[in-house]
Enzyme design. Sequence first.
Site, mmCIF file in Angstrom:
data_model
loop_
_atom_site.group_PDB
_atom_site.id
_atom_site.type_symbol
_atom_site.label_atom_id
_atom_site.label_comp_id
_atom_site.label_asym_id
_atom_site.label_seq_id
_atom_site.Cartn_x
_atom_site.Cartn_y
_atom_site.Cartn_z
ATOM 1 N N ASP A 1 -1.596 -22.089 -8.279
ATOM 2 C CA ASP A 1 -1.641 -22.666 -9.623
ATOM 3 C C ASP A 1 -2.922 -23.465 -9.842
ATOM 4 O OD1 ASP A 1 0.805 -21.602 -10.365
ATOM 5 O OD2 ASP A 1 1.949 -23.347 -9.728
ATOM 6 N N HIS B 1 10.011 -23.087 -3.850
ATOM 7 C CA HIS B 1 9.588 -21.702 -3.687
ATOM 8 C C HIS B 1 10.317 -21.040 -2.531
ATOM 9 C CE1 HIS B 1 6.159 -23.358 -6.001
ATOM 10 N NE2 HIS B 1 6.204 -22.171 -6.577
ATOM 11 N N GLY C 1 54.996 -22.052 -21.663
ATOM 12 C CA GLY C 1 54.430 -21.275 -20.552
ATOM 13 C C GLY C 1 54.189 -19.826 -20.903
ATOM 14 N N ASP D 1 58.520 -12.865 -6.122
ATOM 15 C CA ASP D 1 57.664 -13.887 -6.716
ATOM 16 C C ASP D 1 57.982 -15.238 -6.082
ATOM 17 O OD1 ASP D 1 55.893 -14.929 -8.976
ATOM 18 O OD2 ASP D 1 57.744 -16.084 -9.251
#
Length: 583
Positions: free
Chosen positions: A118, A224, A492, A560
Amino acid sequence: MASIKPVTKKIINSPETCVDDNLRGVVATYPQLQLHPKHRVITVRRLEDSGRVAVLGGGGSGHEPFASGFVGSGMLDGAVAGGVFASPPTGHVLYAIAQLFKYNSGGVLVIIGNYTGDRLNFGKAIEKAKIAGMKVEGLIVGEDVASSKNKTGGRSMVGEVLFYKLCGAMSAKGYDLPAIRSMAAEAEKHMATLGVCLSACSLPGQPPLFEIAADEIELGAGVHGEAGIAKVKIGTAKEVVKMILDQVVGHLKLVSGDRVVVTIDNLGGTSFLEMNIISAETKDYLEAKQIIVERLYSGHLKTSLEMHGFQICLLHLNKANGDLWLELLDAPTAAAGWTGGEASVRSEGEHVDDDSLLQSHVQKSALGPSLSTKEQHLLRGSLIAIAEAFIKNEALLNRLDSGCGDGDCGITLKRFGQAILSYLKDCSLEYLSNVLWDLSEIAETDMGGTSGGIYSLGLSAASQAIASAKLNNVEAWLSAWKHGMQAITKYGGAEPGDRTMLDTLHAAAVAFEHNLKEDLKLLLKKTAEAAEEGAKATVDMIARAGRASYVSSEHMVEEDAGARAAALALRAVCHFLIDNIAV
C-alpha cells in the site's frame, strides 16, 4: 509425507471473480454509491463540485466492510479495492484520486495503511497525481502494538476506520486539506490496537493459512491472515481481554482519569454473543482502572475474511484534542458500515432492574375450592411422584430428543423436577389453583426455553380453571386439563396428531372423560394406560409442530420426547393415587 489441507468452503462464483462480485454486491445493496468496475473503485455519486476535501481509503479486499462500506457522506468519498489481501495497483489508485478531485476541488486526502504494498502503490499514485496538478496529500497510518517496534512502525489495523470517520467529519465541516491531515497525524500518536485469533482464515479457493491448537489462541494476529507474535493458552473472555488491554493501556501509558474511545473489531468469524461479552469485559477492565470509556464501538469493521478473532483499539482523548475527536466521531454519516450513532453516546447511571414489575398481577388468595389435610397429602405425593419420574428418566428423554431436537429434554425436565421438590419444602398446598399457578411460574423460570413456556402456559390456564371451580372433584380436574391443552394449542400451534406432548395429554383426557362415572381407581388406571398408548402412537406420526417439524422424518424413529415425558408424569401421578386413595 505431510497431509494436504482441504480447501475451505465459500459461497462464491470463483476465486478469480470474487472481488469484482463483492463490489457489485455493495452497489446493489447501496445504489446511491457509484461503481467504477474497471478500476475497482466505489465513490459517492456526484454531478457537481462539492468545494471541499475528499477522503480516499482502500487496500486489499477480504476486510469487508473496509473500505467500500465506509463510503458515504461524513466518511469516505471513495474507496479503491485490490485483490484479496493485495494492494490495488498504482493505476487504480490514481484513477480514484482523479475521480474524487474532479468533484472535490478542496483536494484529496488519501489514508494509506502501513503495509509495504500500500505504501508503494498509493505513494506512487499520489506523486503522479501531484505532477498532473491535482491537490492531494497522503497519510500513512498504523497503530498495531504487536508490530510497533518495526522500522516502519506498526501495521494498520481497525484504527484506520477511525481515521475515515475523523477525516470525513472534518471535511464535512469545511476544514481544509492541511488541517485535516494535521489532525489525523496527531490522532495516530494516541491510538493503539492489539488483536487475537482462535482460528485462521482462508483465501478463496485455498486451505486455512495456518493452524492453531484447540486450546490455543494467536496473540497479535494481523488482518491479512498473518499468525500472531505468540501462541498462548485460551482463557475466559475476561482473561483474554485483560491480556490484550494490559499491553494496549501500557503502550499508550494511560492512567486513572484518562478518557478513551474503544473500538472492538470482529475479524470476521466471531459471533455477536462473543462480541458483546468482549465489550462488557473491556468496559469493566477500563472502568476498574478508572479510565473513562466515552464511546465503545463494536462490530465488523476491518475483517480478515472468516477469521475467528477480534481486535481492541483505544484512542486516547487527550486534553488538547480529545473533545474535537469525540465531536467528529459523533458527527452524522451515511456510511453503511459505521456502527456508531446516537445510542453510542456515554450515559450516566447504573443498570438496575425494577423487580416490582415482575411481581405477579394475579392476586394469590383463596381462589377455588380448598383442599382438606388428606387431599393436600395426596397432592404433595402426586407432585413428588412427577418430580422423581422426571429426574429418574433424564437420560431416556435426552436420548429421545437427540434425534429431532437439541437433546436436552431430559435436562430441562430434571430441572423442573428438582425445582418442584424444592418448592414442596415450605409451600402451602391449601388451594390447588395457587399451587398450579406457582408451578407455572417455576416452569417459566427454572425450565426455561420452549418446554418451560409450554408447561407454564398449560399450568397457568389450568390454575384459572380450578379457581373458577366450586368443588375439588374429577369434573373440575377435567375442566382444568382441557383448559391447559387449549392454551398450549392456542399459543404453541400444535394439535393432537402433530407428534407432541399433546398426543399423550389428549389420549389420556379422552380416556379420563370416558370413564368419568367409573370407580376412581379404575378411572386412574384407564387414564394411565391411555397416556402410555398416546406416547407410543407418536412413533408413527409425522411431526407438524415444534422443533421436530424442522427435521427430516428419517431421524424420528422413536417416540416423541415431550409425549413420553407427559406419559411419565401422568403415569406417576395416577399410580401414586391408586396406591394411596381409599377404596
